[in-house]
Design an enzyme around this catalytic site. Structure first.
Site, PDB file in Angstrom:
ATOM      1  N   GLY A  40     -77.920  13.237  16.677  1.00 46.55           N
ATOM      2  CA  GLY A  40     -78.491  14.404  17.344  1.00 46.55           C
ATOM      3  C   GLY A  40     -77.526  15.554  17.579  1.00 46.55           C
ATOM      4  O   GLY A  40     -77.908  16.719  17.464  1.00 46.55           O
TER       5      GLY A  40
ATOM      6  N   THR B 177     -85.824   6.496  15.969  1.00 50.51           N
ATOM      7  CA  THR B 177     -86.574   7.641  16.502  1.00 50.51           C
ATOM      8  C   THR B 177     -87.805   7.813  15.634  1.00 50.51           C
ATOM      9  O   THR B 177     -87.763   7.498  14.447  1.00 50.51           O
ATOM     10  CB  THR B 177     -85.657   8.891  16.406  1.00 50.51           C
ATOM     11  OG1 THR B 177     -84.679   8.806  17.430  1.00 50.51           O
ATOM     12  CG2 THR B 177     -86.438  10.188  16.549  1.00 50.51           C
TER      13      THR B 177
HETATM   14  N1  ASP Z   1     -81.815  12.121  16.829  1.00 51.62           N
HETATM   15  C1  ASP Z   1     -81.894  11.161  17.899  1.00 51.62           C
HETATM   16  C2  ASP Z   1     -80.951  11.548  19.021  1.00 51.62           C
HETATM   17  O1  ASP Z   1     -79.837  11.972  18.722  1.00 51.62           O
HETATM   18  C3  ASP Z   1     -81.563   9.782  17.476  1.00 51.62           C
HETATM   19  C4  ASP Z   1     -82.273   9.250  16.260  1.00 51.62           C
HETATM   20  O2  ASP Z   1     -82.769   9.989  15.428  1.00 51.62           O
HETATM   21  O3  ASP Z   1     -82.396   8.019  16.160  1.00 51.62           O
HETATM   22  O4  ASP Z   1     -81.287  11.377  20.171  1.00 51.62           O
END
Ligand code: ASP
Length: 309
Positions: free
Chosen positions: A230, A176
């Site tokens: 997340g 991300t």
């Molecule tokens: N936080 C993001 C999600 O849960 C994933 C990530 O940070 O890679 O969609």
């Protein structure tokens, strides 16, 4: 003049040093540097924090190395559903999109929600309709196809599991993306963009597009962009929690962001990290995982591009 600064991340997670080839590491570093430099250039020319974070995130979205935009992971139905958000700490205006597909730069659509609609958060078909009305062109599936991501998905597609793109021990291609910045006028902003989790279904949405969870900016305290599991970041209201500790407990940016990442989110089982900036241009980039793709640059001449702890 206020110290101005920018920080970016490309995801936090399990990073096994031995799995990374020197060539791949050089590519990560060069894409991080390109995003950092272009975001910084905007601040250096007197541009706004909002412009700087949007530009930096767009560059990371255009890189296939990170789980956002072009490099987004596959959902359970072999498609891509992307989420993004942006917040202006000066006005507390914010925009977010979720469950969108075909959009090259989700962060720009989030910004359009902030500036060209009466709303904060648009999702799915409605968000796509909004993009259509603004004449966004849609990229084909081929633009978003990545062999590595597809392989990640093939490995778990017939199971009920879903995973962070960076939780695999097999490779270190994950991430991300996000950016936070403080401009010459001491205004701060944050932006975050993601493809979410591999094999996600049922319209699963993570923290990244949720104002207060994965992204937050307020000139009274700080601007934050998160990465990690997340579900935990939503339950921990992580980005806002850092701001709250500063506002109500008088903690510094450093103390507040470390308390949240190394204690409060860990206590409920969450792993990940965040990048943070305050209106003095101070930067913090804590994470509780093996690594986090990250970079920062300040007008005092400090620059960092790092992957491991
Ligand atoms: N936080 C993001 C999600 O849960 C994933 C990530 O940070 O890679 O969609």
């Amino acid at each position: 003049m206020n110290t101005f600064s920018i920080a970016i991340h490309g995801g936090a997670g399990t990073l096994v040093k031995g799995m990374m080839t020197p060539e791949l590491e050089a590519k990560y570093r060069s894409d991080l540097k390109a995003a950092l430099d272009q975001g910084y250039a905007i601040l250096n020319e007197g541009g706004t924090a909002v412009d700087a974070v949007e530009v930096a995130v767009k560059i990371l979205e255009n890189s296939p190395l990170f789980n956002a935009g072009k490099g987004s992971v596959f959902t359970a139905s072999e498609s891509h559903e992307m989420d993004a958000s942006i917040m202006d700490g000066k006005t507390l205006n914010a925009g977010a999109v979720s469950l969108i597909s075909g959009i090259k730069n989700p962060v720009s659509l989030a910004r359009d929600v902030m500036e060209k609609s009466e709303h904060v958060f648009l999702a799915g078909e409605g968000a796509m309709q909004f993009a259509k009305e603004l004449n966004y062109t849609l990229e084909s599936d081929a633009y978003f196809f990545d062999k590595f991501r597809h392989q990640q998905w093939l490995e778990i597609k017939d199971t009920d599991s879903f995973q962070l793109d960076h939780s695999t021990k097999k490779d270190s291609k994950f991430g991300t993306v996000g950016a936070v910045a403080c401009d010459q006028n001491g205004n701060i902003a944050a932006a975050t963009s993601t493809g979410g989790m591999t094999n996600k279904k049922w319209g699963r949405v993570g923290d990244s597009p949720m104002i207060g969870a994965g992204n937050y900016a307020n000139n009274n305290t700080c601007a934050i962009s998160c990465t990690g599991s997340g579900e935990f970041f939503i339950r921990g209201v992580v980005a806002y929690d850092v701001a709250c500790l500063m506002e109500h407990k008088g903690m510094s940016l450093k103390a507040a962001s470390e308390e949240v990442i190394n204690k409060r989110i860990l206590d409920i089982g969450g792993d990940g990290g965040l990048i943070a900036v305050d209106t003095k241009g101070n930067i913090e980039m804590p994470f509780n995982t093996e690594g986090m793709y990250r970079a920062s640059k300040t007008s005092k001449g400090e620059e960092e591009i790092s992957i491991y702890s």
